[in-house]
Design a protein around this motif. Structure first.
Motif, PDB file in Angstrom:
ATOM      1  N   ARG A 143      -0.676   0.263 -10.256  1.00 47.45           N
ATOM      2  CA  ARG A 143      -0.951   0.761 -11.526  1.00 47.45           C
ATOM      3  C   ARG A 143       0.286   1.135 -12.201  1.00 47.45           C
ATOM      4  N   GLN A 144       0.158   1.445 -13.500  1.00 52.15           N
ATOM      5  CA  GLN A 144       1.181   1.793 -14.033  1.00 52.15           C
ATOM      6  C   GLN A 144       1.053   2.653 -15.318  1.00 52.15           C
ATOM      7  N   ALA A 145       1.447   3.985 -15.310  1.00 50.69           N
ATOM      8  CA  ALA A 145       1.485   4.897 -16.245  1.00 50.69           C
ATOM      9  C   ALA A 145       2.367   4.749 -17.239  1.00 50.69           C
ATOM     10  N   PRO A 146       2.200   5.393 -18.689  1.00 48.21           N
ATOM     11  CA  PRO A 146       3.336   5.125 -19.554  1.00 48.21           C
ATOM     12  C   PRO A 146       4.723   5.920 -19.111  1.00 48.21           C
ATOM     13  N   GLY A 147       5.852   5.305 -19.098  1.00 46.87           N
ATOM     14  CA  GLY A 147       6.997   5.844 -18.758  1.00 46.87           C
ATOM     15  C   GLY A 147       7.201   5.931 -17.135  1.00 46.87           C
ATOM     16  N   LYS A 148       6.313   5.532 -16.455  1.00 47.81           N
ATOM     17  CA  LYS A 148       6.602   5.445 -14.941  1.00 47.81           C
ATOM     18  C   LYS A 148       6.655   4.063 -14.462  1.00 47.81           C
ATOM     19  N   GLU A 149       7.110   3.823 -13.164  1.00 50.52           N
ATOM     20  CA  GLU A 149       7.296   2.362 -12.595  1.00 50.52           C
ATOM     21  C   GLU A 149       5.747   2.327 -11.928  1.00 50.52           C
ATOM     22  N   ARG A 150       5.610   0.943 -11.738  1.00 45.78           N
ATOM     23  CA  ARG A 150       4.319   0.174 -11.269  1.00 45.78           C
ATOM     24  C   ARG A 150       4.171   0.802  -9.675  1.00 45.78           C
ATOM     25  N   GLU A 151       3.143   1.200  -9.451  1.00 48.02           N
ATOM     26  CA  GLU A 151       3.077   1.840  -8.028  1.00 48.02           C
ATOM     27  C   GLU A 151       1.552   1.068  -7.490  1.00 48.02           C
ATOM     28  N   PHE A 152       2.026   1.028  -5.936  1.00 47.06           N
ATOM     29  CA  PHE A 152       0.929   0.469  -5.217  1.00 47.06           C
ATOM     30  C   PHE A 152      -0.342   1.327  -5.179  1.00 47.06           C
ATOM     31  N   VAL A 153      -1.369   0.463  -5.128  1.00 46.55           N
ATOM     32  CA  VAL A 153      -2.753   1.353  -4.843  1.00 46.55           C
ATOM     33  C   VAL A 153      -3.243   0.968  -3.614  1.00 46.55           C
ATOM     34  N   ALA A 154      -3.633  -0.282  -3.600  1.00 41.31           N
ATOM     35  CA  ALA A 154      -4.390  -0.972  -2.390  1.00 41.31           C
ATOM     36  C   ALA A 154      -4.207  -2.385  -2.076  1.00 41.31           C
ATOM     37  N   ALA A 155      -4.389  -2.794  -1.214  1.00 41.18           N
ATOM     38  CA  ALA A 155      -4.305  -4.097  -0.653  1.00 41.18           C
ATOM     39  C   ALA A 155      -5.286  -4.405   0.331  1.00 41.18           C
ATOM     40  N   ILE A 156      -5.415  -5.885   0.306  1.00 41.70           N
ATOM     41  CA  ILE A 156      -6.589  -6.287   1.327  1.00 41.70           C
ATOM     42  C   ILE A 156      -6.013  -7.728   1.882  1.00 41.70           C
ATOM     43  N   ASN A 157      -6.139  -7.897   3.258  1.00 44.43           N
ATOM     44  CA  ASN A 157      -5.783  -9.342   3.663  1.00 44.43           C
ATOM     45  C   ASN A 157      -6.759 -10.267   3.424  1.00 44.43           C
ATOM     46  N   TRP A 158      -6.502 -11.694   3.693  1.00 42.54           N
ATOM     47  CA  TRP A 158      -7.072 -12.869   3.198  1.00 42.54           C
ATOM     48  C   TRP A 158      -8.884 -12.743   3.762  1.00 42.54           C
ATOM     49  N   SER A 159      -8.872 -12.080   4.936  1.00 39.15           N
ATOM     50  CA  SER A 159     -10.133 -12.073   5.423  1.00 39.15           C
ATOM     51  C   SER A 159     -11.088 -10.940   5.151  1.00 39.15           C
ATOM     52  N   GLY A 160     -10.319  -9.988   4.501  1.00 37.05           N
ATOM     53  CA  GLY A 160     -11.024  -8.796   4.180  1.00 37.05           C
ATOM     54  C   GLY A 160     -11.277  -7.666   5.237  1.00 37.05           C
ATOM     55  N   GLY A 161     -10.683  -7.968   6.291  1.00 37.74           N
ATOM     56  CA  GLY A 161     -10.765  -7.157   7.495  1.00 37.74           C
ATOM     57  C   GLY A 161      -9.615  -6.115   7.604  1.00 37.74           C
ATOM     58  N   ASN A 162      -9.016  -6.062   6.770  1.00 37.72           N
ATOM     59  CA  ASN A 162      -7.959  -4.951   6.717  1.00 37.72           C
ATOM     60  C   ASN A 162      -7.532  -4.518   5.388  1.00 37.72           C
ATOM     61  N   ALA A 163      -7.649  -3.205   5.054  1.00 38.18           N
ATOM     62  CA  ALA A 163      -7.102  -2.650   3.825  1.00 38.18           C
ATOM     63  C   ALA A 163      -6.173  -1.792   4.036  1.00 38.18           C
ATOM     64  N   TYR A 164      -5.465  -1.591   3.078  1.00 38.22           N
ATOM     65  CA  TYR A 164      -4.232  -0.522   2.794  1.00 38.22           C
ATOM     66  C   TYR A 164      -4.216   0.360   1.638  1.00 38.22           C
ATOM     67  N   TYR A 165      -3.996   1.386   1.901  1.00 43.98           N
ATOM     68  CA  TYR A 165      -4.185   2.426   0.505  1.00 43.98           C
ATOM     69  C   TYR A 165      -3.083   3.271   0.430  1.00 43.98           C
ATOM     70  N   ALA A 166      -2.482   3.710  -0.718  1.00 40.06           N
ATOM     71  CA  ALA A 166      -1.644   4.666  -1.131  1.00 40.06           C
ATOM     72  C   ALA A 166      -2.314   5.977  -0.797  1.00 40.06           C
TER      73      ALA A 166
END
Length: 123
Positions: free
Chosen positions: A38-61
């Motif tokens: 996500r990116q708010a006005p005037g701010k850098e783009r930041e990581f929110v979440a990611a998921i691996n190809w199988s869907g078995g592992n998820a990662y969050y800010a």
């Protein structure tokens, strides 16, 4: 070529929920890490979440852990971001992105990006 198209953004009140979707087209979807940023006005783009190809592992800010859930349906070439207990500070343009290899919080490591969908949370 790969195209990513986000949808589901909107204007909500604090405490509400939204579910974002990102549909991929083009090359094989299932073998890649999918992420939300996500990116708010005037701010850098930041990581929110990611998921691996199988869907078995998820990662969050840390800022969204316990409130947001990332998931994917490879049969539908779609990744989702369920956002609960939204706060005004969650207001941003949300982007989905794809990368090969392992997951990462670094935007520069993601190869393909969608056009973004606006999420606005009023207090």
């Amino acid at each position: 070529q790969v195209q990513l198209v986000e949808s589901g953004g909107g204007l909500v009140q604090a405490g509400d929920s939204l579910r974002l979707s990102c549909v991929a087209s083009g090359r094989t979807f299932g073998s890649y890490v999918m992420g939300w940023f996500r990116q708010a006005p005037g701010k850098e783009r930041e990581f929110v979440a990611a998921i691996n190809w199988s869907g078995g592992n998820a990662y969050y800010a840390d800022s969204v852990k316990g409130r947001f859930t990332i998931s994917r349906d490879n049969a539908k070439n779609t990744v989702y971001l369920q956002m609960n207990s939204l706060k005004p500070e969650d207001t941003s343009v949300y982007y989905c992105a794809r990368k090969p290899g392992d997951w990462s919080t670094e935007p520069r490591t993601y190869t393909y990006w969608g056009q973004g969908t606006q999420v606005t949370v009023s207090s």
